[in-house]
Design a protein around this motif. Structure first.
Motif, mmCIF file in Angstrom:
data_model
loop_
_atom_site.group_PDB
_atom_site.id
_atom_site.type_symbol
_atom_site.label_atom_id
_atom_site.label_comp_id
_atom_site.label_asym_id
_atom_site.label_seq_id
_atom_site.Cartn_x
_atom_site.Cartn_y
_atom_site.Cartn_z
ATOM 1 N N GLY A 106 0.812 -1.210 0.000
ATOM 2 C CA GLY A 106 0.000 0.000 0.000
ATOM 3 C C GLY A 106 0.846 1.261 0.000
ATOM 4 N N CYS A 107 0.199 2.352 0.292
ATOM 5 C CA CYS A 107 0.853 3.662 0.347
ATOM 6 C C CYS A 107 1.120 4.004 1.811
ATOM 7 N N LEU A 108 2.348 4.276 2.146
ATOM 8 C CA LEU A 108 2.679 4.614 3.531
ATOM 9 C C LEU A 108 1.821 5.778 4.019
ATOM 10 N N LEU A 109 1.612 6.773 3.172
ATOM 11 C CA LEU A 109 0.837 7.949 3.578
ATOM 12 C C LEU A 109 -0.606 7.570 3.878
ATOM 13 N N GLY A 110 -1.220 6.809 2.984
ATOM 14 C CA GLY A 110 -2.598 6.375 3.190
ATOM 15 C C GLY A 110 -2.735 5.441 4.379
ATOM 16 N N ASN A 111 -1.778 4.518 4.512
ATOM 17 C CA ASN A 111 -1.812 3.588 5.641
ATOM 18 C C ASN A 111 -1.778 4.341 6.965
ATOM 19 N N LEU A 112 -0.858 5.297 7.070
ATOM 20 C CA LEU A 112 -0.731 6.056 8.316
ATOM 21 C C LEU A 112 -1.932 6.972 8.545
ATOM 22 N N ALA A 113 -2.450 7.574 7.485
ATOM 23 C CA ALA A 113 -3.620 8.445 7.639
ATOM 24 C C ALA A 113 -4.796 7.666 8.200
ATOM 25 N N LEU A 114 -4.985 6.464 7.691
ATOM 26 C CA LEU A 114 -6.080 5.626 8.166
ATOM 27 C C LEU A 114 -5.860 5.195 9.620
ATOM 28 N N GLU A 115 -4.664 4.766 9.934
ATOM 29 C CA GLU A 115 -4.376 4.258 11.269
ATOM 30 C C GLU A 115 -4.358 5.360 12.321
ATOM 31 N N LEU A 116 -3.884 6.544 11.965
ATOM 32 C CA LEU A 116 -3.665 7.598 12.964
ATOM 33 C C LEU A 116 -4.712 8.705 12.906
ATOM 34 N N SER A 117 -5.901 8.391 12.427
ATOM 35 C CA SER A 117 -6.908 9.429 12.219
ATOM 36 C C SER A 117 -7.312 10.156 13.505
ATOM 37 N N THR A 118 -7.108 9.536 14.655
ATOM 38 C CA THR A 118 -7.484 10.197 15.915
ATOM 39 C C THR A 118 -6.314 10.320 16.886
ATOM 40 N N GLN A 119 -5.103 10.135 16.409
ATOM 41 C CA GLN A 119 -3.943 10.200 17.298
ATOM 42 C C GLN A 119 -2.747 10.799 16.578
ATOM 43 N N GLU A 120 -1.670 10.999 17.321
ATOM 44 C CA GLU A 120 -0.411 11.515 16.779
ATOM 45 C C GLU A 120 -0.620 12.770 15.909
ATOM 46 N N PRO A 121 -0.973 13.895 16.526
ATOM 47 C CA PRO A 121 -1.339 15.095 15.769
ATOM 48 C C PRO A 121 -0.248 15.621 14.834
ATOM 49 N N ASP A 122 1.016 15.490 15.195
ATOM 50 C CA ASP A 122 2.079 15.995 14.319
ATOM 51 C C ASP A 122 2.158 15.194 13.024
#
Length: 198
Positions: A106-122
């Motif tokens: 997958g796409c690292l950006l998309g994967n992280l956006a999905l996983e971190l949608s409510t955490q890790e604000p930076d």
């Protein structure tokens, strides 16, 4: 003779590789350090936190991808041909990764956006900036396509560009889920339908 990578570079590379395959939460600092062959104390010399490291991994990932986007959209040919080239790049990348590793990561950006949608604000803030940049890039090409008469004017704004990026990211996500890059074969036909809708 090749250049020896620094501990900092090894940490960035190891983190990107681990997170592409398993995500943010499943990867700990100790595992990152072990993969990078760096002592845990050295980690905190370079990065104040896992979140700070992840922001830099995201930056490095986009720094490597951005030239591909720029080259595709500024190359020769009509605007829609350039947009098609742009969208073909990520699809081809997923095919190569599957051939090399046996899985679609997958796409690292998309994967992280999905996983971190409510955490890790930076991390979320940086991902938001990158996706905004991608949307602006697509919007610029769509505006050219509208000027060329290839798409209706109402199909060339930021909302449609956002939908194109979402279509790309969504199909990459489904390709990862199914572990099948062929899922991306329908990307361009679906984008063409989106661009021609009234």
């Amino acid at each position: 003779m090749g250049r020896t990578s620094t501990a900092r570079e090894r940490l960035l590379d190891a983190t990107g590789e681990l997170m592409r395959g398993r995500g943010y939460a499943a990867v700990g600092v100790a595992e990152i350090c072990a993969k990078a062959e760096v002592k845990k104390g050295s980690f905190y010399h370079f990065f104040e936190s896992k979140q700070a490291l992840t922001v830099e991994v995201v930056d490095a990932y986009w720094a490597a991808e951005r030239p591909c986007w720029t080259e595709a959209v500024t190359g020769p040919g009509p605007a829609l041909d350039r947009l098609r080239r742009l969208l073909a790049g990520p699809a081809e990348l997923q095919r190569r990764v599957k051939e090399t590793t046996g899985s679609v990561d997958g796409c690292l950006l998309g994967n992280l956006a999905l996983e971190l949608s409510t955490q890790e604000p930076d991390v979320r803030a940086r991902l938001d900036e990158i996706f905004d940049e991608q949307i602006a890039t697509v919007a610029a090409v769509l505006a050219e396509a509208a000027t060329e008469g290839a798409v209706p004017a109402d199909r060339s704004g930021p909302d449609v560009a956002r939908a194109v990026v979402a279509q790309l990211e969504g199909l990459v996500l489904l390709a990862k889920l199914k572990n099948d890059p062929a899922v991306l074969d329908g990307l361009w036909p679906q984008v063409r339908l989106l661009l021609s809708a009234a």
